[in-house]
Design a protein around this motif. Structure first.
Motif: not given
Ligand code: PHE
Length: 459
Positions: A275-283, A290-302
């Motif tokens: 949550f801190p990471a996603v909030m910081t970068f506004g993704l 935050l759909e589950s596969t997208a979260l770890v494989f797309i959002t987090l790499p972003e």
């Protein structure tokens, strides 16, 4: 002379192995997703309640059967109630374990692909004319649906399983867990420190920890029940199998509470990371993403792409994910291996190969069903989705329901569960009574509700 059964060599190893099974992709990618859609801390509270009424009692019931019965998932039923059909409950768990292992090897393979691509840096090479996001989306499609790389990755995971499991319980499972679990916790803490020092950390935490009870719908409660269940590796015979290696004097309640707490802690720490990471970068944020596969494989790499040391953090994260996945695959394979050892008197070597060699064909088949063989449908689903849907949604709760009825009612006269949990009346008398009450009355209700809900949902 009767051969002594294998036991875990140390208490730490025993806990590490059991936590290794519980901590899996469920904690890392499913949990944050459910927190987000379930009203933040409101979901957390519901989830904790689900652990207390369903998760922990069922875990302790499985521990009692395994350690008391000293056999495999089917063997314990045969031993405790000879000539009765209760072993079918064990058969359902065994079936669930094997079918889940077919596709979990594939998913673990994906994490390996991402790990390799993080180390090499290719994950972050933006395709010409594209954006990072579109590149990551293409990579996800490629890593999941291409022919060779996911297939090869799943085979490597099966190979790692063979390598570790051939070595047996102490030298294989326990030794691996003793090394990998501390590494996993260390990597989690490192990532946590990094994300908590990001500028958006406070907002992220606020989002994670502020309860919004208006989001708690019946569907959210069902998800929390399902999550508590899957995350603690219940209903697949894993805990029955592992606890048959627990020493007779072990305090099962304490072990159960420790495993559950560790599993919960990992999920919580994942929240502190994501949550801190996603909030910081506004993704993603509130609305999307935050759909589950997208979260770890797309959002987090972003997220990693925007941080200094992109490749390092990405490697740390995917190593963590890979460890979480592999230790779970090991535990699920062990269920069938012990079955062949105990029931059919196979040597360790033979049992391991009989269980894992078919996966050399089955896992690639599952993998291909995400791409090249997607048209091959069973009940309208690809092979991968079919195994996933039916085993997790039906077989697991059904197997656990049988365990509860069996432990709570069938073995009632012998006070079997109570006697195991109290080590013959010496310890934990209150928690044993609580557990027995729960597995008699409340857990079967919850499990029945899960099954009915899934049925309604499917229709
Ligand atoms: N507890 C595991 C998880 O959270 C579930 C699991 C265990 C799945 C073992 C497969 C094999 O992912």
């Amino acid at each position: 002379m009767k051969k002594e059964r294998t036991n875990f060599a140390s208490k730490a190893g025993m806990i590490a192995a059991t936590v290794g099974s519980a901590v899996g992709l469920g904690n890392v990618w499913r949990f944050p997703n459910e927190v987000q859609s379930g009203g933040g801390a409101a979901f957390l509270i519901v989830y904790i309640l689900c652990i207390l009424v369903l998760g922990l009692p069922v875990m302790l019931a499985e521990f009692s059967l395994g350690r008391g019965g000293q056999s495999d998932v089917i063997g314990v039923y045969r031993k405790l109630t000879p000539g009765k059909k209760w072993w079918l409950g064990g058969a359902i768990a065994l079936l669930a374990a094997y079918t889940i292992s077919c596709y979990y090897m594939v998913v673990a393979g994906w994490t390996l692909e991402y790990l390799v691509q993080s180390v090499s840096g290719s994950l972050y090479e933006v395709a010409p004319g594209g954006t990072l996001k579109s590149t990551l989306e293409a990579t996800l499609a490629e890593n999941v649906a291409a022919v060779w790389s996911p297939l090869l990755a799943s085979l490597l995971v099966v190979g790692a399983n063979i390598f570790i499991l051939l070595r047996g319980v102490q030298k294989g499972i326990e030794k691996m867990s003793n090394i990998l679990m501390p590494v996993l916790f260390l990597l989690l803490l490192i990532l946590c420190c990094v994300t908590l020092s990001l500028p958006g950390a406070a907002d992220g935490l606020l989002f994670f920890l502020r309860p919004d009870f208006s989001e708690v719908t019946p569907a959210v409660v069902m998800n929390a029940l399902g999550q508590a269940f899957f995350s603690l590796s219940l209903g697949m015979g894993i805990l029955v199998t592992y606890s048959s290696y627990f020493p007779k004097r072990d305090n099962l309640v304490l072990t159960g509470v420790t495993v559950t707490a560790c599993d919960f802690l990992v999920a919580l720490l994942m929240g502190f990371i994501i949550f801190p990471a996603v909030m910081t970068f506004g993704l993603g944020g509130n609305e999307a993403g935050l759909e589950s596969t997208a979260l770890v494989f797309i959002t987090l790499p972003e997220v990693f792409a925007q941080m200094g040391g992109t490749q390092v953090w990405s490697t740390v994260f995917f190593t963590l994910l890979f460890i979480a996945a592999v230790t779970s695959t090991i535990s699920i394979s062990e269920v069938s291996i012990l079955y062949f050892q105990d029931r059919h008197r196979f040597s360790r070597r033979k049992a391991t190969l009989v269980v894992l060699l078919p996966l050399v064909a089955l896992s690639p088949l599952c993998s291909l069903s995400n791409g090249a063989l997607a048209d091959l449908k069973i009940a309208g689903l690809t092979l991968f989705d079919f195994l996933d849907t039916y085993s997790t949604n039906f077989l697991l709760p059904l197997a656990a329901l049988v365990t509860c009825i069996y432990g709570g009612w069938v073995l009632k006269k012998q006070r079997f569960v109570e006697s195991e949990l109290t080590n013959g009346g010496r310890i934990n008398r209150f928690s044993a009574r609580y557990t027995v009450f729960m597995i008699r009355w409340i857990a079967p209700l919850c499990l029945g509700a899960i099954i009915v809900y899934q049925l309604l949902y499917m229709l």
